[in-house]
Design an enzyme around this catalytic site. Structure first.
Site, PDB file in Angstrom:
ATOM      1  N   GLN A 272       0.841  -1.195   0.000  1.00 26.12           N
ATOM      2  CA  GLN A 272       0.000   0.000   0.000  1.00 26.12           C
ATOM      3  C   GLN A 272       0.869   1.234   0.000  1.00 26.12           C
ATOM      4  O   GLN A 272       1.771   1.369   0.836  1.00 26.12           O
ATOM      5  CB  GLN A 272      -0.904  -0.016   1.233  1.00 26.12           C
ATOM      6  N   GLY A 273       0.623   2.160  -0.924  1.00 25.99           N
ATOM      7  CA  GLY A 273       1.388   3.399  -1.018  1.00 25.99           C
ATOM      8  C   GLY A 273       0.495   4.605  -0.804  1.00 25.99           C
ATOM      9  O   GLY A 273       0.062   5.243  -1.779  1.00 25.99           O
TER      10      GLY A 273
ATOM     11  N   GLU B 227      -9.073  -1.579   5.264  1.00 26.96           N
ATOM     12  CA  GLU B 227      -7.846  -1.773   6.035  1.00 26.96           C
ATOM     13  C   GLU B 227      -8.158  -1.859   7.525  1.00 26.96           C
ATOM     14  O   GLU B 227      -7.592  -2.675   8.253  1.00 26.96           O
ATOM     15  CB  GLU B 227      -6.871  -0.628   5.768  1.00 26.96           C
TER      16      GLU B 227
ATOM     17  N   SER C  37       4.132  -1.195   4.372  1.00 23.50           N
ATOM     18  CA  SER C  37       4.444  -2.527   4.903  1.00 23.50           C
ATOM     19  C   SER C  37       4.739  -3.515   3.777  1.00 23.50           C
ATOM     20  O   SER C  37       3.935  -3.676   2.861  1.00 23.50           O
ATOM     21  CB  SER C  37       3.270  -3.059   5.735  1.00 23.50           C
TER      22      SER C  37
ATOM     23  N   GLU D  23      -6.158   9.155  17.121  1.00 24.96           N
ATOM     24  CA  GLU D  23      -6.846  10.446  17.065  1.00 24.96           C
ATOM     25  C   GLU D  23      -7.749  10.530  15.847  1.00 24.96           C
ATOM     26  O   GLU D  23      -8.882  11.032  15.916  1.00 24.96           O
ATOM     27  CB  GLU D  23      -5.815  11.578  17.037  1.00 24.96           C
TER      28      GLU D  23
ATOM     29  N   SER E 258       0.722   6.803   2.672  1.00 21.11           N
ATOM     30  CA  SER E 258       1.392   7.803   3.517  1.00 21.11           C
ATOM     31  C   SER E 258       2.661   8.329   2.875  1.00 21.11           C
ATOM     32  O   SER E 258       3.346   7.619   2.135  1.00 21.11           O
ATOM     33  CB  SER E 258       1.740   7.197   4.880  1.00 21.11           C
TER      34      SER E 258
END
Length: 392
Positions: free
Chosen positions: A127-128, A245, A162, A373, A130
């Site tokens: 997964q790309g 996710e 990851s 958060e 962030s």
């Protein structure tokens, strides 16, 4: 039995027994000693292929794409049997995140090309999303994609991805609009990580692992046919991926925590920790937490089966899981005493240092998959209907 012919037995308990017999007779054993990450991934691939070829892959996936399409009761039985059998997990995050997104938003050609190889483990997905300056504020991402005929030319950087070092494919968010467009200028792409111009570097975490990566894109060409959804319409697709996710591992993690908690109770009994009344009370409170986690996960999976999407409520399950994971390992470290601080190579280590390793890893539980958060904001605004906080 094949992925196409597998059928659920009459009752969930019969299904559990059938699966348990299969897992015992086909168990791949322990991972290779002193194996590299690639060798571990290949071991996981082989196990994923075994599950797929015998009709035991994709418990929630539609049968049309090689899945089992199980109801909620049988999914619970499935993940419980898997957790107790201690078999390898699927490499990458394809079946839990990329797969459901492609099933919902992908083209027929994309579903035909990617879903079965993903589920079988022939192709590992990363997964790309962030970036160094766009983690919690994902709509501010900067990785750009410029349209050039039938291709996008991608440049930029992703981080905390990851398993990108062992992956074949990546779901990627890029900016095709202006910086000011924020979420309205994001596009969702499927990228072959063997493409020229891609560099992957691992990141070592404080537990000594190298599961995360940073990925650099230098004028990488991606076919327009690999776009999911419309250009500049990727935020809607990304939100679905983020929901999956948060929800994808809810039930499997609940069953895993059930097993881990039972193992913690066993080792605490062995070491005499329950002679202390306070320790007994704290363990009892954690037992309640594990049961609540299981019920919350069941609700999340049931919502997906009814509506086809996890929805904002998936943040509830994800937040509770993250907090419970930290509580569990904090309690383990406190009640097991100083020996729990020793690593696996020390002869006095408790169960080869597993508790201190997991304690260190659990520090990231309230950061990954959206910080605690962010989950609380999502629950407050989209589940409870509270006023939204001011946006910049």
């Amino acid at each position: 039995m094949t992925a196409e012919t597998a059928a659920a037995p009459t009752t969930p308990e019969e299904f559990r027994r059938e699966l348990s017999v299969f897992l015992a007779s086909h168990h791949p054993g322990r991972p290779p000693k002193s194996a590299t990450r690639k060798e571990i991934a290949d071991w996981q691939r082989q196990w994923s292929a075994t599950l797929y070829d015998h009709g035991f892959a994709g418990p929630s996936w539609p049968g049309a794409y090689g899945g089992m399409d199980l109801d909620l009761e049988r999914q619970i039985a499935y993940y419980d049997a898997i957790a107790r059998a201690r078999v390898p997990r699927h490499p990458g995050n394809g079946p839990g995140i990329a797969g459901p997104t492609i099933i919902t938003y992908g083209t027929p050609e994309q579903r035909e090309r990617y879903l079965r190889p993903m589920l079988r483990g022939d192709e590992i997905w990363a997964q790309g999303f962030s970036e160094p300056e766009a983690g919690s504020d994902l709509p501010s991402l900067r990785t750009s994609a410029r349209r050039d005929g039938g291709e996008y030319v991608v440049s930029g950087q992703k981080t905390w991805s990851s398993g990108a070092d062992i992956a074949d494919m990546m779901i990627l968010l890029v900016r095709t609009g202006t910086r000011e467009s924020r979420s309205r200028g994001i596009t969702y792409l499927l990228v072959d990580l063997a493409s020229p111009g891609i560099t992957v570097r691992t990141i070592r975490d404080m537990a000594g692992g190298e599961h995360f990566c940073e990925v650099f894109f230098d004028d990488v060409r991606v076919p327009v046919a690999n776009r999911v959804g419309e250009e500049n319409g990727g935020w809607r697709v990304a939100r679905a991926s983020l929901g999956h996710e948060r929800a994808a591992r809810a039930l499997s993690q609940a069953m895993l925590f059930r097993r881990v908690f039972d193992e913690l109770v066993a080792v605490l009994k062995e070491r005499g920790a329950f002679r202390d009344e306070t320790a007994r009370d704290r363990v009892a409170q954690l037992e309640i937490g594990v049961r609540i986690m299981t019920l919350s996960a069941q609700r999340t999976i049931d919502d997906i089966r009814r509506t086809g999407t996890p929805g904002a409520a998936s943040s509830t399950s994800r937040l509770y899981q993250a907090l419970l994971e930290q509580r569990l390992y904090e309690l383990a470290m406190e009640l097991l005493g100083p020996d729990a601080l020793l690593t696996g190579k020390d002869p006095g280590a408790v169960q080869r240092g597993r508790w201190v390793r997991n304690y260190l890893s659990s520090r990231a539980a309230t950061i990954g998959t959206g910080t605690a958060e962010i989950q609380r904001n999502t629950i407050a605004e989209n589940v409870l209907g509270l006023p939204k906080e001011p946006r910049p």
